[in-house]
Motif scaffolding. Structure first.
Motif, PDB file in Angstrom:
ATOM      1  N   ALA A 104       0.850  -1.186   0.000  1.00  0.00           N
ATOM      2  CA  ALA A 104       0.000   0.000   0.000  1.00  0.00           C
ATOM      3  C   ALA A 104       0.887   1.238   0.000  1.00  0.00           C
ATOM      4  N   ALA A 105       0.432   2.259  -0.716  1.00  0.00           N
ATOM      5  CA  ALA A 105       1.156   3.533  -0.733  1.00  0.00           C
ATOM      6  C   ALA A 105       0.145   4.640  -0.453  1.00  0.00           C
ATOM      7  N   HIS A 106       0.577   5.616   0.323  1.00  0.00           N
ATOM      8  CA  HIS A 106      -0.343   6.722   0.620  1.00  0.00           C
ATOM      9  C   HIS A 106      -0.186   7.838  -0.407  1.00  0.00           C
ATOM     10  N   GLN A 107      -1.283   8.561  -0.607  1.00  0.00           N
ATOM     11  CA  GLN A 107      -1.273   9.683  -1.556  1.00  0.00           C
ATOM     12  C   GLN A 107      -0.248  10.733  -1.143  1.00  0.00           C
ATOM     13  N   GLY A 108      -0.015  10.867   0.161  1.00  0.00           N
ATOM     14  CA  GLY A 108       1.051  11.745   0.644  1.00  0.00           C
ATOM     15  C   GLY A 108       0.809  13.224   0.399  1.00  0.00           C
ATOM     16  N   TYR A 109      -0.471  13.613   0.270  1.00  0.00           N
ATOM     17  CA  TYR A 109      -0.767  15.051   0.127  1.00  0.00           C
ATOM     18  C   TYR A 109      -0.177  15.799   1.311  1.00  0.00           C
ATOM     19  N   ILE A 110       0.355  17.000   1.054  1.00  0.00           N
ATOM     20  CA  ILE A 110       1.036  17.742   2.104  1.00  0.00           C
ATOM     21  C   ILE A 110       0.042  18.320   3.113  1.00  0.00           C
ATOM     22  N   GLU A 111      -1.163  18.629   2.673  1.00  0.00           N
ATOM     23  CA  GLU A 111      -2.145  19.193   3.608  1.00  0.00           C
ATOM     24  C   GLU A 111      -2.975  18.087   4.255  1.00  0.00           C
TER      25      GLU A 111
ATOM     26  N   VAL B 126       6.997  11.283 -10.061  1.00  0.00           N
ATOM     27  CA  VAL B 126       7.629  11.360  -8.742  1.00  0.00           C
ATOM     28  C   VAL B 126       6.894  10.475  -7.736  1.00  0.00           C
ATOM     29  N   GLN B 127       5.571  10.517  -7.763  1.00  0.00           N
ATOM     30  CA  GLN B 127       4.835   9.648  -6.840  1.00  0.00           C
ATOM     31  C   GLN B 127       5.088   8.179  -7.166  1.00  0.00           C
ATOM     32  N   GLY B 128       5.231   7.885  -8.445  1.00  0.00           N
ATOM     33  CA  GLY B 128       5.537   6.512  -8.844  1.00  0.00           C
ATOM     34  C   GLY B 128       6.929   6.092  -8.393  1.00  0.00           C
ATOM     35  N   ILE B 129       7.873   7.014  -8.455  1.00  0.00           N
ATOM     36  CA  ILE B 129       9.238   6.725  -7.995  1.00  0.00           C
ATOM     37  C   ILE B 129       9.210   6.384  -6.500  1.00  0.00           C
ATOM     38  N   GLY B 130       8.456   7.155  -5.727  1.00  0.00           N
ATOM     39  CA  GLY B 130       8.343   6.884  -4.295  1.00  0.00           C
ATOM     40  C   GLY B 130       7.750   5.509  -4.027  1.00  0.00           C
ATOM     41  N   TRP B 131       6.690   5.194  -4.735  1.00  0.00           N
ATOM     42  CA  TRP B 131       5.995   3.913  -4.566  1.00  0.00           C
ATOM     43  C   TRP B 131       6.914   2.752  -4.962  1.00  0.00           C
ATOM     44  N   ALA B 132       7.674   2.961  -6.032  1.00  0.00           N
ATOM     45  CA  ALA B 132       8.548   1.900  -6.543  1.00  0.00           C
ATOM     46  C   ALA B 132       9.738   1.661  -5.615  1.00  0.00           C
ATOM     47  N   LEU B 133      10.283   2.733  -5.038  1.00  0.00           N
ATOM     48  CA  LEU B 133      11.566   2.577  -4.338  1.00  0.00           C
ATOM     49  C   LEU B 133      11.466   2.426  -2.827  1.00  0.00           C
ATOM     50  N   ASN B 134      10.680   3.259  -2.157  1.00  0.00           N
ATOM     51  CA  ASN B 134      10.779   3.257  -0.695  1.00  0.00           C
ATOM     52  C   ASN B 134       9.473   3.354   0.083  1.00  0.00           C
ATOM     53  N   GLU B 135       8.386   3.781  -0.548  1.00  0.00           N
ATOM     54  CA  GLU B 135       7.156   3.951   0.225  1.00  0.00           C
ATOM     55  C   GLU B 135       6.506   2.602   0.502  1.00  0.00           C
ATOM     56  N   GLU B 136       6.096   2.387   1.743  1.00  0.00           N
ATOM     57  CA  GLU B 136       5.362   1.159   2.075  1.00  0.00           C
ATOM     58  C   GLU B 136       4.740   1.280   3.448  1.00  0.00           C
ATOM     59  N   TYR B 137       3.648   0.564   3.629  1.00  0.00           N
ATOM     60  CA  TYR B 137       3.029   0.448   4.954  1.00  0.00           C
ATOM     61  C   TYR B 137       3.678  -0.733   5.658  1.00  0.00           C
ATOM     62  N   VAL B 138       4.296  -0.450   6.810  1.00  0.00           N
ATOM     63  CA  VAL B 138       4.969  -1.514   7.559  1.00  0.00           C
ATOM     64  C   VAL B 138       4.142  -1.823   8.806  1.00  0.00           C
TER      65      VAL B 138
ATOM     66  N   PRO C   9       4.019   5.629  10.918  1.00  0.00           N
ATOM     67  CA  PRO C   9       3.021   6.656  10.619  1.00  0.00           C
ATOM     68  C   PRO C   9       3.575   8.078  10.670  1.00  0.00           C
ATOM     69  N   ILE C  10       4.799   8.285  10.211  1.00  0.00           N
ATOM     70  CA  ILE C  10       5.350   9.642  10.091  1.00  0.00           C
ATOM     71  C   ILE C  10       6.163   9.717   8.801  1.00  0.00           C
ATOM     72  N   PHE C  11       6.330  10.926   8.283  1.00  0.00           N
ATOM     73  CA  PHE C  11       7.058  11.094   7.023  1.00  0.00           C
ATOM     74  C   PHE C  11       8.544  10.738   7.150  1.00  0.00           C
ATOM     75  N   LEU C  12       9.060  10.651   8.388  1.00  0.00           N
ATOM     76  CA  LEU C  12      10.446  10.235   8.551  1.00  0.00           C
ATOM     77  C   LEU C  12      10.624   8.799   8.066  1.00  0.00           C
ATOM     78  N   ASP C  13       9.649   7.962   8.369  1.00  0.00           N
ATOM     79  CA  ASP C  13       9.769   6.544   8.034  1.00  0.00           C
ATOM     80  C   ASP C  13       8.833   6.100   6.916  1.00  0.00           C
ATOM     81  N   TYR C  14       7.846   6.918   6.578  1.00  0.00           N
ATOM     82  CA  TYR C  14       7.084   6.670   5.357  1.00  0.00           C
ATOM     83  C   TYR C  14       7.756   7.539   4.299  1.00  0.00           C
ATOM     84  N   ARG C  15       8.617   6.905   3.499  1.00  0.00           N
ATOM     85  CA  ARG C  15       9.626   7.667   2.775  1.00  0.00           C
ATOM     86  C   ARG C  15       9.195   8.089   1.382  1.00  0.00           C
ATOM     87  N   VAL C  16       8.548   9.251   1.297  1.00  0.00           N
ATOM     88  CA  VAL C  16       8.295   9.832  -0.022  1.00  0.00           C
ATOM     89  C   VAL C  16       9.611  10.434  -0.527  1.00  0.00           C
ATOM     90  N   PRO C  17       9.777  10.537  -1.831  1.00  0.00           N
ATOM     91  CA  PRO C  17      11.031  11.115  -2.328  1.00  0.00           C
ATOM     92  C   PRO C  17      11.137  12.582  -1.911  1.00  0.00           C
TER      93      PRO C  17
END
Lengths: 749, 310
Positions: free
Chosen positions: A196-203, A648-660, A670-678
């Motif tokens: 699973a990958a989150h949309q990662g909207y900033i707001e 860019v969102q695809g790069i994040g999903w492909a390389l590092n984003e994941e629900y652990v 559940p924080i952007f430190l460990d949910y790694r968007v590019p």
């Protein structure tokens, strides 16, 4: 509404003026979800389940209510009863009923005079849980003996004998699969998984809600679609839609995740319980990650057959989609679009919609398509490599063109896949030299786009300036594209048009800004509304000149006699007609309400170069090219922005984003430190090429470009990593530990 | 917010003046006062310098201090001073950005400064401190391996006066230090660089910035001619605390950092790891990458010792 062939040359479309909302946004003046406050407002906080699956035995809020300044506590008992289907799912997701279904599921909420007091009070609400066994993995959830999330959630489509967590079954195919595979010289069969990958909207989600004892309410919120919000909130609370007015704020990203509700019905319920006092509710990032929708995760089996010369003879796929604790994983889209790039005679797909103890999945940019593309395009790439055929050539050979029968049924309309492949082949990136540990990956992807319920109005001001009112929130620059299309239609300067996003009381219903539909559908509605204004202005001119209205034409912002026979009159400008309108028949406005169905799908082809550190497994994106069919790029900068954002969102999903998830079923990151968007420094400049194969179903040829861009990156990057390392990875994300382990295993093998 | 003039002043902060759960905010003007305040508290106590950990933990509900002691108001806490012996003394509130703007400090200890520079964003760098990074107790703290490799010490001020402690003796485990109740660090001491020395710090993160070390490695060494005569090798994020790996130092001392020495260094670094499997990396991955980083950091430190441009 068909393509307007009379306008081959545009004056404004395709130019790049500043966006009308730009100054507000760069100066901080624009008002987002959390920027509105009401006098005397209360602040809400939500108590969330720490358990992945638990029966709620009791809730005691007496200690919270005893705090001075706490004005209301709500639980599920404060919402409407008797809901069914999607309404029930939405309500249950916003506030748990008998069971908490995932870590972060809302259990109760409190409203108090300050945000900190509300937060402290929520901690004082005592909930007794009976902890139940949980499951968070899609394959585990389908196995015999897996914990049942909710019995009876399956619909009619599910065959007998499947686990109750399988809630929808989808099957589609054509031709003779066996014969197709018999014809193949090469067959590749592989299984794939995506997280699973989150949309990662900033707001984060935010709202200000007021609902009085008179049953009338107002809601200000951050959303992609406020009519959807109105429908869901009124259903959850048991009031009529017309009693609630919803006004959208500016929106700091949505990507599909803001087409539904999470906190808005809760804020309204708190306001109602507090006697009608406004309640502000703002999610933290951790709440966003734990309790709003990521996209579905997937487990997939693909089998494809190909002749020596690269013709695909047959394809089959099984797609198991995990959508959280509710039905709704986009299994139909995943399944239908899996092989949609290709002309294949023999094809079969099966999809399963599977429930687990995770948050309810929500739409995320081309929902369902990227996972299937990852699996299918990986297999096509592997076959091309094995047969020694260029990956673009294999797609040129099999790619769909107008008139083909698509893999999922309908005939292919006019599309631009071949054009994107040819443009990718001609681009210098495709010939750039590669060094050691570097590899190039190619993939194509599709999104069918959408029309949907659409209302708009266009009104002429006293000075001839134009007010455009639409119901689709501006996420990606749509105010600019609406203004350009209106100005082009009227033949007036871009600056003379101002675009407004109306509240739910000011237009007919609108679907959200979703499905890549805003520029297509709202744009079409604006053009038609403008044309109605033009027709009315021509009538005013005809009456003034005392000639037949048919003898008046509109050109470059002026009403003119259509020819010498119509008479010799000085052209009347839009300003002149507008200045006299009160005396010539009253206000001039146009409006449009429909469900435009002639949307046109968009194909894209991506080419990416990566370098993989063989000692650490870390992947660096060196070059990235997006080629995509826009139909017509109204404002090319914002089209390019969509291309780049999708990549860019695809790069994040492909390389590092994941629900652990931990063994306890709790989300570990559940924080952007460990949910790694590019981050910006992870990325090269994303190169773009806009292909324009006009959509015959839009006056100016618009297709919609928002979603296709996230479909090719997953396989393109996986294919590049395979080329760089010689190892085919079948599970995302391609995080360094996984890639290093793969490289080591291949060395030892 | 109001300002507080002397160490006796404290303010009550909290969710709401209407309920009892309040936080005491102190602004002492000397370390002995800070120590006295900390000695007298009974609940959760935190010292506030840059606040880049404390405030984040507060807002995420991880730690809610009963007493918050702000030490930024003590004289000299933002000073970077070179001692007569050529070494450096750093105040406890010196921010990362001040270190990375300090050309002479960077010339002496590029590895130590680059460890600090890797922490957080530009905004965080304006606040974050070496001492905060050390006392937060994270095994993955980016500035700590560099400090240990350099042989830094800190002055600890407590109820019984002050003492000097080696940096490697401060961390006690994730989130814990050896500091006793009422004790706090009042200064950082960096040794004199001396001749023919070089240091370097590398960390592994999946991204390029804004991340936490999955593995970190600092190497500090000195050469005579081409031969390494002294070395300290320190690993981060591979054990409950940073690890000073003597075997790794032994592996390269006396060598010219040839392939054999580098392989022995990598093996020793890997062997010293006692990592965990978590969301940031697996045990196997951390062990492998520890060896890789040790080699790469040693090469950079060696090059710096030889005066090669880096």
């Amino acid at each position: 509404m068909a393509l307007d062939g009379s306008k081959p040359q545009f004056k404004l479309l395709g130019t790049r003026p500043n966006r009308p909302d730009g100054l507000d946004k760069v100066t901080g003046r624009a008002r987002y979800g959390a920027d509105l406050n009401a006098p005397g407002q209360l602040h809400g906080a939500i108590l969330r389940s720490p358990h992945a699956h638990a029966r709620i035995v009791s809730i005691d809020a007496s200690k919270a209510l005893a705090l001075k300044g706490v004005k209301a506590v709500v639980t599920r008992a404060d919402f409407a009863t008797g809901l069914t289907g999607d309404d029930w799912n939405m309500q249950e997701n916003c506030m748990a009923g008998e069971k908490a279904l995932y870590d972060g599921h809302a259990v109760a909420a409190v409203a108090a005079t300050t945000p900190l007091l509300a937060k402290d009070a929520a901690k004082l609400i005592e909930v007794e849980y009976e902890i139940l066994p949980h499951v968070t993995d899609v394959d585990e959830a389908m196995k015999e003996g897996a914990p049942v999330i909710r019995d009876g959630a399956a619909d009619y489509s599910v065959p007998d004998g499947l686990h109750p967590n399988v809630v929808r079954y989808y099957e589609n195919g054509k031709g003779d699969l066996e014969a197709g595979f018999a014809e193949a010289d090469l067959i590749v069969e592989r299984s794939f998984k995506t997280e699973a990958a989150h949309q990662g909207y900033i707001e984060p989600h935010a709202c200000l809600a007021q609902l009085g004892t008179d049953g009338q309410g107002e809601l200000w919120c951050c959303t992609q679609g406020h009519w959807f919000v109105r429908q869901m909130c009124t259903a959850a609370l048991g009031i009529e839609t017309s009693q609630l007015k919803v006004t959208p704020s500016e929106i700091g990203g949505g990507f599909g995740g803001k087409t539904t509700v999470f906190i808005d019905p809760v804020a309204l319920a708190l306001s109602r319980k507090a006697g009608g006092t406004p309640v502000k509710l703002v999610m933290s990032r951790s709440e966003v990650l734990r309790a709003t929708g990521p996209t579905a995760s997937a487990s997939m089996d693909i089998k494809m057959g190909m002749t020596k010369d690269g013709r695909i003879t047959a394809a089959s796929g099984v797609f198991r989609m995990q959508g959280g604790a509710f039905p709704g994983a986009p299994v139909d889209v995943t399944t239908d679009l899996a092989f949609a790039n290709y002309r294949i005679e023999n094809v079969h797909h099966v999809g399963y919609d599977v429930m687990t103890n995770r948050p309810k999945q929500a739409a995320y940019r081309a929902p369902g398509a990227p996972m299937a593309a990852f699996a299918c395009e990986s297999v096509v790439d592997e076959m091309a490599t094995k047969l020694g055929i260029d990956p673009l050539d294999i797609r040129l050979k099999n790619g769909v063109v107008e008139g083909d029968r698509s893999t999922y049924g309908p005939k292919v309309k006019k599309v631009g896949l071949i054009e994107t492949l040819e443009a990718a082949k001609a681009h210098p990136n495709y010939a750039a030299p590669l060094g050691p540990n570097q590899g190039r990956g190619v993939a194509s992807g599709y999104w069918m786009n959408w029309g949907g319920d659409t209302s708009a109005s266009v009104a002429i001001g006293e000075d001839g300036a134009v007010a455009v009112t639409v119901g689709t929130p501006d996420i990606g620059g749509s105010r600019a594209s609406m203004a350009l299309m209106a100005a082009e239609t009227f033949g007036i300067p871009y600056e003379n048009v101002r675009v407004h996003i109306a509240d739910t009381a000011s237009l007919g219903i609108n679907e959200p800004t979703h499905g890549s539909r805003a520029t297509f559908a709202s744009g079409l509605a604006v053009i038609q509304s403008a044309k109605e204004c033009i027709q009315k202005m021509c009538v005013r001119a005809a009456e003034k000149w005392d000639i037949d209205p048919d003898a008046v034409t509109w050109e470059d912002g002026f009403a003119k006699p259509s020819g010498p026979n119509a008479g010799d009159f000085e052209p009347l400008s839009i300003a002149e007609i507008a200045g006299e309108m009160s005396d010539t028949g009253g206000p001039i406005a146009g409006h449009f309400e429909a469900n435009p169905g002639k949307f046109g799908g968009s194909f894209g082809t991506h080419v990416v170069d990566v370098e993989v550190d063989p000692e650490t497994g870390r992947t660096t994106i060196l070059r990235y090219l997006v080629v995509q069919d826009a139909g017509k790029a109204i404002h090319p900068s914002y089209v390019e922005g969509q291309f780049q954002g999708g990549a860019v969102q695809g790069i994040g999903w492909a390389l590092n984003e994941e629900y652990v998830y931990g063994p306890d079923g709790r989300l570990q990151n559940p924080i952007f430190l460990d949910y790694r968007v590019p981050v910006a420094s992870d990325l090269p400049m994303i190169d773009t090429v806009i292909v324009e194969v006009p959509n015959p179903g839009h006056p100016y040829g618009v297709r919609g470009v928002g979603e296709t861009g996230i479909t090719p990156p997953l396989p393109a990057i996986a294919n590049a990593v395979a080329a760089a390392t010689g190892v085919r990875f079948t599970e995302l994300p391609l995080s360094p530990p996984k890639v290093l382990a793969g490289i080591k295993a291949a060395k030892h093998a | 917010m109001a300002s507080f003039a002397n160490s006796k002043d404290s303010a009550k902060l909290g969710g709401c003046p209407d309920h009892g759960d309040l936080m005491n905010y102190h602004t002492p003007t000397s370390f002995s006062d800070a120590s006295a305040i900390a000695s007298a508290t009974s609940g959760v106590t935190r010292f506030l310098a840059g606040g880049t950990d404390v405030l984040v933990q507060l807002r995420s509900d991880l730690v809610t201090p009963d007493d918050l002691i702000d030490i930024k108001h003590i004289e000299g806490v933002k000073d970077i001073t070179q001692r007569a012996d050529g070494g450096w003394d750093l105040g406890v509130a010196v921010a990362g950005a001040e270190m990375t703007e300090h050309a002479a400090l960077i010339a002496d200890w590029p590895g130590l400064v680059e460890g600090m520079d890797l922490i957080g964003s530009t905004q965080v760098q304006g606040r974050a401190t070496l001492v905060g990074n050390l006392c937060n107790g994270s095994p993955a703290a980016d500035s700590v391996p560099g400090m240990v490799a350099a042989g830094c010490t800190v002055t600890v001020t407590g109820p019984d006066g002050s003492r000097k402690v080696a940096v490697e003796d401060i961390p006690a485990g994730p989130g814990r230090t050896t500091l006793q109740k009422g004790e706090l660090i009042s200064k950082v001491h960096i040794p004199a660089r001396g001749e023919n020395g070089g240091d370097a710090y590398l960390r592994f993160i999946p991204r390029t910035e804004m991340d936490i070390a999955v593995v970190g490695c600092a190497v500090n060494l000195r050469i005579e001619g081409d031969i390494i005569t002294e070395a300290r090798v320190v690993m981060g994020a591979v054990a409950p605390t940073v690890v000073l790996v003597n075997d790794a130092a032994t592996a390269i001392i006396g060598s010219t950092l040839d392939e054999t020495a580098l392989d022995a260094l990598a093996q020793a670094a890997t062997a010293a790891c006692n990592p965990i499997d978590d969301k940031r990396g697996t045990i196997e991955f951390r062990k492998d990458v520890a060896g890789v980083l040790a080699k790469r950091a040693a090469k950079i430190a060696y090059g710096r010792a030889k005066g090669e441009a880096q």
